[in-house]
Design a protein around this motif. Structure first.
Motif, PDB file in Angstrom:
ATOM      1  N   ASP A  39      39.648  41.568  25.940  1.00 24.18           N
ATOM      2  CA  ASP A  39      40.184  42.340  27.059  1.00 24.18           C
ATOM      3  C   ASP A  39      40.464  41.356  28.189  1.00 24.18           C
ATOM      4  O   ASP A  39      39.555  40.895  28.873  1.00 24.18           O
ATOM      5  CB  ASP A  39      39.163  43.396  27.498  1.00 24.18           C
ATOM      6  N   LYS A  40      41.725  41.006  28.386  1.00 25.96           N
ATOM      7  CA  LYS A  40      42.069  40.045  29.438  1.00 25.96           C
ATOM      8  C   LYS A  40      43.405  40.425  30.076  1.00 25.96           C
ATOM      9  O   LYS A  40      44.349  40.817  29.394  1.00 25.96           O
ATOM     10  CB  LYS A  40      42.115  38.618  28.905  1.00 25.96           C
ATOM     11  N   THR A  41      43.431  40.329  31.395  1.00 24.82           N
ATOM     12  CA  THR A  41      44.594  40.756  32.175  1.00 24.82           C
ATOM     13  C   THR A  41      44.971  39.660  33.157  1.00 24.82           C
ATOM     14  O   THR A  41      44.103  39.078  33.816  1.00 24.82           O
ATOM     15  CB  THR A  41      44.274  42.044  32.965  1.00 24.82           C
ATOM     16  N   SER A  51      38.052  36.066  25.135  1.00 22.11           N
ATOM     17  CA  SER A  51      38.013  37.466  25.557  1.00 22.11           C
ATOM     18  C   SER A  51      39.106  38.274  24.868  1.00 22.11           C
ATOM     19  O   SER A  51      40.255  37.833  24.762  1.00 22.11           O
ATOM     20  CB  SER A  51      38.193  37.556  27.075  1.00 22.11           C
ATOM     21  N   LYS A  86      29.531  40.926  32.145  1.00 18.81           N
ATOM     22  CA  LYS A  86      30.388  41.991  31.628  1.00 18.81           C
ATOM     23  C   LYS A  86      31.850  41.737  31.971  1.00 18.81           C
ATOM     24  O   LYS A  86      32.732  41.866  31.120  1.00 18.81           O
ATOM     25  CB  LYS A  86      29.956  43.343  32.204  1.00 18.81           C
ATOM     26  N   ASN A  87      32.118  41.395  33.231  1.00 19.24           N
ATOM     27  CA  ASN A  87      33.483  41.145  33.693  1.00 19.24           C
ATOM     28  C   ASN A  87      33.532  39.827  34.459  1.00 19.24           C
ATOM     29  O   ASN A  87      32.660  39.534  35.272  1.00 19.24           O
ATOM     30  CB  ASN A  87      33.959  42.262  34.629  1.00 19.24           C
ATOM     31  N   ARG A 138      35.979  49.466  33.949  1.00 15.34           N
ATOM     32  CA  ARG A 138      35.213  48.568  33.094  1.00 15.34           C
ATOM     33  C   ARG A 138      33.778  48.389  33.597  1.00 15.34           C
ATOM     34  O   ARG A 138      33.095  47.464  33.198  1.00 15.34           O
ATOM     35  CB  ARG A 138      35.915  47.194  33.028  1.00 15.34           C
ATOM     36  N   LYS A 169      35.126  40.443  29.621  1.00 16.35           N
ATOM     37  CA  LYS A 169      36.429  40.958  30.034  1.00 16.35           C
ATOM     38  C   LYS A 169      36.936  40.091  31.191  1.00 16.35           C
ATOM     39  O   LYS A 169      36.198  39.808  32.125  1.00 16.35           O
ATOM     40  CB  LYS A 169      36.310  42.431  30.456  1.00 16.35           C
ATOM     41  N   THR A 197      29.158  41.661  36.979  1.00 18.40           N
ATOM     42  CA  THR A 197      30.554  41.268  37.160  1.00 18.40           C
ATOM     43  C   THR A 197      30.577  40.126  38.163  1.00 18.40           C
ATOM     44  O   THR A 197      29.966  40.218  39.226  1.00 18.40           O
ATOM     45  CB  THR A 197      31.399  42.445  37.700  1.00 18.40           C
TER      46      THR A 197
END
Length: 261
Positions: free
Chosen positions: A227-229, A225, A70-71, A257, A199, A47
């Motif tokens: 998964d994105k916030t 991506s 990964k992140n 995650r 992510k 990450t």
């Protein structure tokens, strides 16, 4: 909070480092640091967190990385350099070529820390004067005064900026906005943000007087991506980190995650 954390110190640039560009920072320093962290931790994925320009750098890296990310977490990050906080004449002069960045770098080699500090002051004015007002009104609070003095010392503790990297940021990012257009080249690789599939977590400060939300949120549409916030927190550019709030925000998102140690 239970995570293995590795911090990359870029060092302080000397005149002999004037030719160091984004290619070296990303492909040599950052890439090697990521590989070393993965090997040392025994993990299969990593990450990565980048703050402000560090977020821009890790985003560029993630778009060309062969390592398993990964992140990807970025905070108060400039991605779209078209919006600009600061005097309009600055932006106009830089983009029209009235202010010759190349000549400036050729003369200085490395951007002195005093100039870096004055640029931040000019962009952040009049917020710098607010700090003195707060100090005056809370001069009786010894804990506040101590914190204020440490923060003020930090704001003056600039480091020199490698000339070639500054040239690239000014010309290719600010002037030509190549990170948004997907035309930025790092070495022989095209740093297209659509290559990012990790992510993604993006944090902006609602009261950030240095990096606008309009500069950060375009990354949401540029990456691939799933998964994105994106969240906005009521904090300034520096306060988001100094208050300790940022760590809690990151933990809340990344804990679901990441694998337990």
């Amino acid at each position: 909070m239970g995570y293995e954390v590795y911090l990359l110190d870029w060092g302080s640039t000397g005149y002999e480092d004037k030719k160091i560009g984004l290619d070296t920072y990303i492909e040599k320093y950052l890439k090697q640091a990521v590989k070393r962290a993965i090997r040392h931790s025994g993990a299969e994925e990593i990450t990565i967190i980048g703050y402000c320009l560090g977020g821009t750098i890790v985003s560029i890296y993630a778009s060309i990385a062969e390592e398993a990310i990964k992140n990807l977490i970025v905070a108060t990050v400039p991605i779209d350099f078209k919006p600009f906080i600061g005097p309009d004449k600055w932006a106009e002069g830089l983009r029209n070529g009235d202010f010759n960045i190349d000549r400036f770098i050729d003369v200085y080699g490395v951007v002195p820390p005093q100039i870096v500090e004055r640029m931040f002051r000019a962009i952040g004015a009049p917020s710098y004067f607010t700090n003195y007002t707060m100090l005056f009104t809370r001069a009786h609070d010894h804990r506040y005064v101590d914190k204020w003095r440490r923060l003020y010392k930090w704001t003056l503790d600039r480091v020199p900026f490698a000339g070639e990297a500054y040239r690239q940021i000014a010309n290719e990012l600010f002037k030509e906005n190549k990170l948004v257009t997907g035309e930025l080249m790092i070495g022989n690789k095209k740093a297209d943000l659509k290559n990012i599939k990790a992510k993604l977590f993006v944090v902006s400060g609602f009261r950030d007087n240095l990096i606008l939300e309009e500069q950060s949120n375009p990354i949401m549409d540029l990456v691939s991506s799933k998964d994105k916030t994106y969240i906005t927190f009521e904090a300034g550019h520096v306060g988001l980190a100094l208050t300790g709030v940022f760590a809690g925000i990151v933990d809340k998102w990344v804990s679901n995650r990441s694998n337990k140690l």
